[in-house]
Motif scaffolding. Structure first.
Motif, PDB file in Angstrom:
ATOM      1  N   ALA A   1      73.698  22.229  -0.872  1.00  0.00           N
ATOM      2  CA  ALA A   1      73.479  20.856  -1.124  1.00  0.00           C
ATOM      3  C   ALA A   1      72.415  20.750  -2.125  1.00  0.00           C
ATOM      4  CB  ALA A   1      72.366  20.625   0.156  1.00  0.00           C
TER       5      ALA A   1
ATOM      6  N   LEU B   1      66.395  16.212   3.155  1.00  0.00           N
ATOM      7  CA  LEU B   1      67.531  16.733   3.740  1.00  0.00           C
ATOM      8  C   LEU B   1      67.177  17.961   4.844  1.00  0.00           C
ATOM      9  CD1 LEU B   1      70.619  16.516   4.631  1.00  0.00           C
ATOM     10  CD2 LEU B   1      70.993  17.982   2.511  1.00  0.00           C
TER      11      LEU B   1
ATOM     12  N   ILE C   1      65.064  19.404  -0.188  1.00  0.00           N
ATOM     13  CA  ILE C   1      66.115  20.036   0.918  1.00  0.00           C
ATOM     14  C   ILE C   1      65.175  21.053   1.585  1.00  0.00           C
ATOM     15  CG2 ILE C   1      68.276  21.390   1.235  1.00  0.00           C
ATOM     16  CD1 ILE C   1      68.997  20.212  -1.711  1.00  0.00           C
TER      17      ILE C   1
ATOM     18  N   PRO D   1      63.842  14.129  -4.003  1.00  0.00           N
ATOM     19  CA  PRO D   1      64.232  14.507  -2.691  1.00  0.00           C
ATOM     20  C   PRO D   1      64.147  16.005  -2.441  1.00  0.00           C
ATOM     21  CG  PRO D   1      66.128  13.769  -4.111  1.00  0.00           C
ATOM     22  CD  PRO D   1      65.034  13.351  -4.778  1.00  0.00           C
TER      23      PRO D   1
ATOM     24  N   SER E   1      74.929  20.230  -5.144  1.00  0.00           N
ATOM     25  CA  SER E   1      75.892  19.273  -4.924  1.00  0.00           C
ATOM     26  C   SER E   1      74.685  17.830  -5.566  1.00  0.00           C
ATOM     27  CB  SER E   1      76.255  18.666  -3.841  1.00  0.00           C
ATOM     28  OG  SER E   1      75.347  18.701  -2.645  1.00  0.00           O
TER      29      SER E   1
ATOM     30  N   GLN F   1      71.571  17.188  -4.123  1.00  0.00           N
ATOM     31  CA  GLN F   1      71.228  16.100  -3.093  1.00  0.00           C
ATOM     32  C   GLN F   1      69.720  16.246  -2.930  1.00  0.00           C
ATOM     33  OE1 GLN F   1      73.471  16.134   0.846  1.00  0.00           O
ATOM     34  NE2 GLN F   1      74.810  17.532  -0.014  1.00  0.00           N
ATOM     35  N   GLY F   2      69.043  17.204  -3.525  1.00  0.00           N
ATOM     36  CA  GLY F   2      67.768  17.417  -4.019  1.00  0.00           C
ATOM     37  C   GLY F   2      67.235  18.777  -4.442  1.00  0.00           C
TER      38      GLY F   2
ATOM     39  N   ARG G   1      63.207  10.354   0.596  1.00  0.00           N
ATOM     40  CA  ARG G   1      64.147  10.991   1.638  1.00  0.00           C
ATOM     41  C   ARG G   1      64.324  12.586   1.458  1.00  0.00           C
ATOM     42  NH1 ARG G   1      69.026  12.313  -1.326  1.00  0.00           N
ATOM     43  NH2 ARG G   1      68.827  11.710  -3.300  1.00  0.00           N
TER      44      ARG G   1
ATOM     45  N   LEU H   1      70.207  16.236 -11.584  1.00  0.00           N
ATOM     46  CA  LEU H   1      69.071  15.525 -10.868  1.00  0.00           C
ATOM     47  C   LEU H   1      67.633  15.341 -11.670  1.00  0.00           C
ATOM     48  CD1 LEU H   1      68.298  14.772  -7.877  1.00  0.00           C
ATOM     49  CD2 LEU H   1      67.187  16.896  -7.310  1.00  0.00           C
TER      50      LEU H   1
END
Length: 292
Positions: A225, A214, A190, A188, A228, A230-231, A212, A171
């Motif tokens: 998360a 989560l 989380i 992003p 993986s 995602q943020g 965005r 990221l």
């Protein structure tokens, strides 16, 4: 006790209501299928109402049976808890922890405990709610907070609260660390139930410019998360030491100032020096001490 229904019938009804089968209930109780069916019939006769619909393949609770079973099963559970309090099982230790602490620290460290204490049956109650030492029958609890926790409890600090920003290496690939606050503001985010992002962003003096995010209910899910990609997640450092060591996560160089909260091991004062509970306390304080 003229107002009470037959106790054998209540027990048979409790088990049959969970299993929805007289045969399965008989196997669990160690009696015959006919005995279970007879006890239930006697209970229904005593109550003057049908508790089950007898189906070709098993049973179904009637509306009255469903309501009655909810209260009867709760009563039996309370009886089991009360019995466990007065007649503890030797070598059993029940510890109440949050789901995140269980998933990210306790369970990964259990092999060491099992190796050092093979005769202790350590049982884990993972829950966000505040557990009761008395009604839930727990021996130990680990919770986040600030002392004092009550005159009847011993409290031992396991980990000081140190919340850090972490992300998957992919990221922030190519970015210098510590990460520039403006870059962090655009990544992003989380979020979990602690909702710490406003505090950190205010501390480093930038607004949230991410397009965005989560929202998750537990920190353990936020960690997964983040792994993986995602943020960015905000988590206590000790919960992600393993992921950082394995290069699944990297620390971005931003942390929330310590607010004096910590993770504490709680135990009733009269239980702390007893056998298996004392051994579990000693192991927990030793292992956490190595990781502070």
């Amino acid at each position: 006790m003229p107002n009470l229904p037959p106790l054998n019938g209540l027990r048979a009804f409790d088990v049959a209501g969970r299993r929805l089968s007289f045969r399965a209930a008989a196997d669990e109780m160690g009696v015959t299928q006919g005995a279970v069916a007879q006890h239930v019939r006697q209970l229904e006769a005593h109550l003057g109402t049908m508790l089950f619909d007898r189906l070709p393949k098993g049973l179904a609770l009637t509306p009255a049976g469903r309501r009655y079973h909810g209260r009867i099963s709760a009563a039996f559970e309370e009886l089991r808890a009360a019995t466990a309090q007065i007649k503890p099982e030797p070598g059993k230790v029940l510890i109440s922890v949050t789901p995140t602490f269980a998933a990210k620290w306790l369970i990964p460290n259990l092999p060491d405990f099992a190796q050092k204490h093979p005769d202790i049956d350590l049982r884990i109650l993972a829950t966000e709610r505040v557990s009761s030492f008395h009604s839930d029958g727990i021996d130990l609890a680990i919770r986040q907070g600030k002392p004092p926790f009550g005159a009847a409890l011993d409290a031992t600090l396991l980990f000081r609260q140190e919340v850090i920003a972490v992300a998957a290496p992919t990221l922030v690939k190519g970015q210098a660390l510590p990460l520039d606050p403006e870059i962090l503001s655009r990544l992003p985010k989380i979020h979990d139930s602690h909702d710490l992002w406003p505090k950190l962003l205010a501390q480093i003096g930038v607004p949230d410019q991410s397009k965005r995010g989560l929202q998750l209910s537990q920190t353990a899910l936020a960690v997964d998360a983040a792994v993986s990609g995602q943020g960015v997640a905000l988590v206590s450092r000790f919960l992600v030491l393993r992921e950082i060591h394995d290069a699944k996560l990297i620390e971005l160089g931003h942390a929330i100032a310590n607010d004096a909260q910590g993770f504490y091991l709680l135990s009733p004062r009269n239980m702390a020096s007893k056998g298996a509970v004392k051994e579990a306390i000693d192991w927990l304080t030793s292992e956490t001490g190595k990781q502070r």
